[in-house]
Enzyme design. Structure first.
Site, PDB file in Angstrom:
ATOM      1  N   HIS A 102       0.829  -1.203   0.000  1.00 25.55           N
ATOM      2  CA  HIS A 102       0.000   0.000   0.000  1.00 25.55           C
ATOM      3  C   HIS A 102       0.867   1.258   0.000  1.00 25.55           C
ATOM      4  O   HIS A 102       0.668   2.173  -0.796  1.00 25.55           O
ATOM      5  CB  HIS A 102      -0.924  -0.018   1.221  1.00 25.55           C
ATOM      6  CG  HIS A 102      -1.804   1.176   1.346  1.00 25.55           C
ATOM      7  ND1 HIS A 102      -3.119   1.170   0.962  1.00 25.55           N
ATOM      8  CD2 HIS A 102      -1.557   2.432   1.811  1.00 25.55           C
ATOM      9  CE1 HIS A 102      -3.641   2.363   1.187  1.00 25.55           C
ATOM     10  NE2 HIS A 102      -2.703   3.145   1.705  1.00 25.55           N
ATOM     11  N   GLU A 103       1.852   1.290   0.893  1.00 26.58           N
ATOM     12  CA  GLU A 103       2.721   2.471   0.985  1.00 26.58           C
ATOM     13  C   GLU A 103       3.597   2.615  -0.252  1.00 26.58           C
ATOM     14  O   GLU A 103       3.887   3.736  -0.690  1.00 26.58           O
ATOM     15  CB  GLU A 103       3.568   2.419   2.255  1.00 26.58           C
ATOM     16  CG  GLU A 103       2.774   2.394   3.551  1.00 26.58           C
ATOM     17  CD  GLU A 103       1.718   3.482   3.661  1.00 26.58           C
ATOM     18  OE1 GLU A 103       1.952   4.612   3.183  1.00 26.58           O
ATOM     19  OE2 GLU A 103       0.653   3.205   4.230  1.00 26.58           O
ATOM     20  N   HIS A 155       1.741   4.504  -2.938  1.00 31.36           N
ATOM     21  CA  HIS A 155       1.891   5.956  -2.749  1.00 31.36           C
ATOM     22  C   HIS A 155       3.259   6.410  -3.268  1.00 31.36           C
ATOM     23  O   HIS A 155       3.367   7.399  -3.999  1.00 31.36           O
ATOM     24  CB  HIS A 155       1.797   6.323  -1.261  1.00 31.36           C
ATOM     25  CG  HIS A 155       0.449   6.212  -0.652  1.00 31.36           C
ATOM     26  ND1 HIS A 155      -0.624   6.971  -1.048  1.00 31.36           N
ATOM     27  CD2 HIS A 155      -0.009   5.435   0.364  1.00 31.36           C
ATOM     28  CE1 HIS A 155      -1.681   6.670  -0.309  1.00 31.36           C
ATOM     29  NE2 HIS A 155      -1.334   5.724   0.557  1.00 31.36           N
TER      30      HIS A 155
END
Length: 157
Positions: A67-68, A71
């Site tokens: 998820h990170e 980003h």
């Protein structure tokens, strides 16, 4: 697991799922309370909440890292890296990253002190954390005078 192990794991996941290197710093942040991790746009570093790894294991940690990294890679490429952006949602699906991490129960029950006030006319009771000026405020039901009965303690999160 230490920061150097986390750094290595993130670099491996980045190459495996995104075919791009992770060139910045990754670390555990023990001060994070309600989130599994965060991507810092100012430094392009990633911080991970170690409590999620301790409580839920490696699978959850890998999901948070993916998820990170979504980003991270979208921000580096100048694309939409925020949660509401279509580019971000598309990349999440492509790499199999979760949109939200599994919540863990980290808050312990702490005693919460409050004061009890009672109306002298209708005997309606009020619980208030902050002190009430009984000369200034009246009962909301009958406009009667309030008197303080004392302090009590409840167990609340």
């Amino acid at each position: 697991m230490e920061d150097k192990d986390l750094q290595k794991l993130i670099e491996e996941i980045s190459l495996k799922y995104f075919n791009r290197p992770f060139l910045h710093k990754a670390s555990f942040n023990h001060r994070l309370k309600t989130t599994g991790g965060r991507y810092l746009t100012s430094t392009s570093n990633i911080e991970i909440n170690k409590k999620y790894y301790d409580a839920l294991g490696m699978d959850e940690l890998v999901g948070i890292i993916k998820h990170e990294l979504c980003h991270y890679h979208l921000h580096i490429q100048g694309k939409g890296y925020k949660h509401r952006d279509a580019d971000f949602r598309l990349l999440l699906k492509k790499v199999g990253a979760p949109r939200f991490c599994t919540p863990i129960q980290t808050q312990e029950l702490k005693p919460k002190a409050f004061r009890i006030y009672e109306c002298v006319n209708c005997h309606l009771q009020y619980k208030r954390v902050r002190r009430v000026n009984t000369n200034k405020y009246r009962c909301g039901k009958c406009r009667g005078k309030l008197k303080e009965l004392g302090k009590r303690v409840d167990m609340q999160p």
